[in-house]
Write a protein that holds these residues in place. Structure first.
Motif, PDB file in Angstrom:
ATOM      1  N   GLN A  53       0.859  -1.201  -0.033  1.00 45.06           N
ATOM      2  CA  GLN A  53      -0.034   0.055   0.049  1.00 45.06           C
ATOM      3  C   GLN A  53       0.784   1.376   0.071  1.00 45.06           C
ATOM      4  O   GLN A  53       2.093   1.267   0.411  1.00 45.06           O
ATOM      5  CB  GLN A  53      -1.133   0.070   1.153  1.00 45.06           C
ATOM      6  N   GLY A 311      -8.161  -7.830   1.424  1.00 42.06           N
ATOM      7  CA  GLY A 311      -7.795  -6.429   1.406  1.00 42.06           C
ATOM      8  C   GLY A 311      -6.399  -5.661   1.337  1.00 42.06           C
ATOM      9  O   GLY A 311      -6.168  -4.656   1.323  1.00 42.06           O
ATOM     10  N   GLN A 313      -3.947  -5.944   3.574  1.00 35.58           N
ATOM     11  CA  GLN A 313      -3.657  -5.304   4.806  1.00 35.58           C
ATOM     12  C   GLN A 313      -2.503  -5.874   5.529  1.00 35.58           C
ATOM     13  O   GLN A 313      -1.986  -5.296   6.488  1.00 35.58           O
ATOM     14  CB  GLN A 313      -5.072  -5.136   5.748  1.00 35.58           C
ATOM     15  N   MET A 356      -7.986  -2.615  10.756  1.00 39.40           N
ATOM     16  CA  MET A 356      -7.482  -3.191   9.383  1.00 39.40           C
ATOM     17  C   MET A 356      -8.156  -4.505   9.512  1.00 39.40           C
ATOM     18  O   MET A 356      -8.325  -4.715   8.272  1.00 39.40           O
ATOM     19  CB  MET A 356      -5.967  -3.132   9.587  1.00 39.40           C
ATOM     20  N   SER A 360     -10.412  -5.445   6.166  1.00 38.21           N
ATOM     21  CA  SER A 360     -10.046  -6.656   5.041  1.00 38.21           C
ATOM     22  C   SER A 360     -11.180  -7.697   5.259  1.00 38.21           C
ATOM     23  O   SER A 360     -11.452  -8.275   4.239  1.00 38.21           O
ATOM     24  CB  SER A 360      -8.740  -7.303   5.732  1.00 38.21           C
ATOM     25  N   ARG A 370     -12.207  -1.656  -2.136  1.00 41.47           N
ATOM     26  CA  ARG A 370     -10.650  -1.335  -1.741  1.00 41.47           C
ATOM     27  C   ARG A 370     -10.528   0.300  -2.015  1.00 41.47           C
ATOM     28  O   ARG A 370      -9.709   0.591  -3.084  1.00 41.47           O
ATOM     29  CB  ARG A 370      -9.694  -2.167  -2.494  1.00 41.47           C
ATOM     30  N   ALA A 374      -7.766   1.425   2.503  1.00 44.14           N
ATOM     31  CA  ALA A 374      -7.097   0.424   2.326  1.00 44.14           C
ATOM     32  C   ALA A 374      -5.551   0.750   2.063  1.00 44.14           C
ATOM     33  O   ALA A 374      -4.749   0.130   2.268  1.00 44.14           O
ATOM     34  CB  ALA A 374      -7.535  -0.528   1.199  1.00 44.14           C
TER      35      ALA A 374
END
Length: 488
Positions: A53, A311, A313, A356, A360, A370, A374
């Motif tokens: 990310q 997700g 994450q 988180m 997710s 997303r 995210a």
């Protein structure tokens, strides 16, 4: 060094995944003695946590591997939905924003987990660190002064131990710390649960596909009665990551089983899968450790929280655990900060991990897209114990934005490194004198993302203290072990 046949170190890190390696790098650049041990004979071989990310890209850039991540990764391709062997439509499963001065990374970046770990290990070695492979923890004892870890290669005495040894953490189990499943997570109803997000098992594999059988321009998604199957090209490699859901039966992770699965659910033939490089099965879970600390032992990464992969994450939250804990251990071990500073690790990171996990899980179930959440750029510690004051457009606890400076450098270039930064934006107020090692001072013109004021940027890129002038700053610095490095 050796003392009565017991090796000594400042921090023992158990596990050489992304979290353990990131923490090793952060401590090494701070001059903190750390030993990373890994029970496996080599780094994890699969692509599993492939999504990086935007916030994690900022972290990796600060750790000194931004160029390598840029070279070996790439943007996530647009999804392509298939039906009955025909292309049905394209769709984008991610929010993509153009880079801005304040947020230089606008979209997720793909890179197989094994490559992320290779890059971090190379950086750790560059900083003088190393990983002891084929070294498992069999038990531990702790007292008021440290932790004695019993390893298969002999005992190690450390001031602190960090468990970064995954969802089945040996350390967590040795401490007797329970994991709370989805039904008992903060913000949810119900008691402790199993943590199962989806009862259908899944298979993940790294495969190679004949060049004329499937293009690498899209993230290919096929849906059917038995569940979805997706083939995602992995940048910087010739591989695809295969992920498949099983609404009935159990995954066959053998090469023959993977080829048969592809032939059964796609327009590809089994022979089109030219190589199965790695495969595994799992059930998506969401679980959170009941606490992240037990005396001188800390839980980080999957040892503290287990996510559905939907997700993107898990790896990101794990690396950011390390980023939060590293500077605090450094302040205690190198600069004499009170050990109470380490209490803030759980106070800051456990609420983030819980949020988180919820995100997710909702993405996995199709209840949320997303989106911006995210990307983790909006995460912060406004309610945390180390946040004090506000100035201009920001509050303490906020992520410190990037941007140009009066000297022509980027703010992230000013922040990069293990130091704190006292940033004066659009103000000529008198500033403290710094020692240049632990606190650096930088002036720049007024900038919309900050407004005007003084901002003390923590080593992990969050604003710890903010004000219109330096009054109150000395009192904030003292508990961080920095009282002696500034004076008005």
């Amino acid at each position: 060094m050796e003392l009565n046949n017991v090796k000594e170190t400042g921090v023992l890190i158990v596990g050489a995944g992304p979290c353990g390696l990131a923490l090793g790098c952060d401590l090494a650049r701070r001059g903190v003695r750390a030993l990373v041990v890994e029970r496996a004979p080599a780094l994890f071989p699969g692509s599993r946590g492939k999504g990086i990310q935007p916030r994690t890209r900022e972290v990796l850039d600060d750790l000194g591997v931004g160029d390598a991540v840029r070279e070996h990764g790439g943007p996530a391709p647009v999804g392509m939905v298939w039906q009955d062997g025909e292309r049905l439509r394209e769709y984008d499963m991610f929010r993509r924003a153009a880079p801005t001065d304040a947020e230089p990374y606008g979209a997720p970046w793909l890179m197989p987990q094994w490559r992320t770990q290779e890059i971090l290990l190379a950086r750790l070695r560059e900083l003088g660190g190393e990983v002891a492979f084929s070294t498992a923890l069999t038990g531990l004892d702790q007292d008021a002064d440290g932790v004695t870890a019993h390893l298969t290669t002999g005992p190690v005495r450390a001031s602190f131990l960090v468990a970064a040894d995954g969802g089945r953490s040996t350390v967590r189990r040795a401490l007797g710390i329970a994991m709370t499943g989805e039904g008992g997570l903060p913000g949810s109803d119900g008691a402790k649960g199993s943590g199962v997000v989806d009862p259908a098992p899944m298979l993940v594999a790294d495969v190679r596909v004949a060049e004329d059988a499937l293009d690498r321009d899209n993230w290919h998604v096929m849906s059917g009665e038995q569940g979805f199957l997706a083939l995602c090209p992995l940048p910087g490699t010739a591989d695809f990551q295969l992920v498949a859901q099983f609404r009935e039966g159990e995954p066959d992770t053998s090469p023959e089983g993977v080829r048969a699965l592809v032939a059964a659910r796609t327009h590809l033939a089994a022979r089109d899968v030219t190589e199965v490089r790695w495969s595994s099965d799992f059930r998506p879970r969401a679980a959170l450790a009941d606490r992240f600390r037990d005396g001188r032992v800390f839980l980080a990464g999957d040892a503290a929280h287990v996510h559905s992969p939907a997700g993107g994450q898990g790896l990101n939250t794990s690396v950011q655990d390390a980023y939060n804990l590293g500077w605090k251990l450094g302040q205690v071990l190198r600069y004499g900060a009170p050990a109470a500073l380490l209490d803030s690790y759980e106070q800051e990171r456990r609420p983030i991990a819980a949020d988180m996990l919820g995100l997710s899980t909702r993405i996995h179930r199709g209840e949320q897209e997303r989106g911006a959440a995210a990307q983790q750029l909006g995460l912060g510690y406004r309610e945390g114990p180390l946040s004090a004051g506000r100035a201009g457009a920001l509050r303490s606890g906020d992520r410190a934005p990037d941007g140009p400076t009066a000297g022509g450098r980027r703010l992230f270039d000013v922040f990069r490194g293990p130091h704190f930064t006292l940033l004066a934006v659009g103000t000529d107020t008198e500033l403290p004198v710094s020692d240049g090692e632990t606190v650096r001072v930088h002036r720049t013109d007024a900038y919309e993302a900050y407004g005007k004021g003084l901002f003390l940027v923590r080593p992990d890129g969050y604003i710890g203290w903010a004000g219109e002038d330096a009054s109150g700053l000395a009192g904030y610095l003292a508990p961080l072990g920095l009282a002696a490095v500034t004076r008005c």
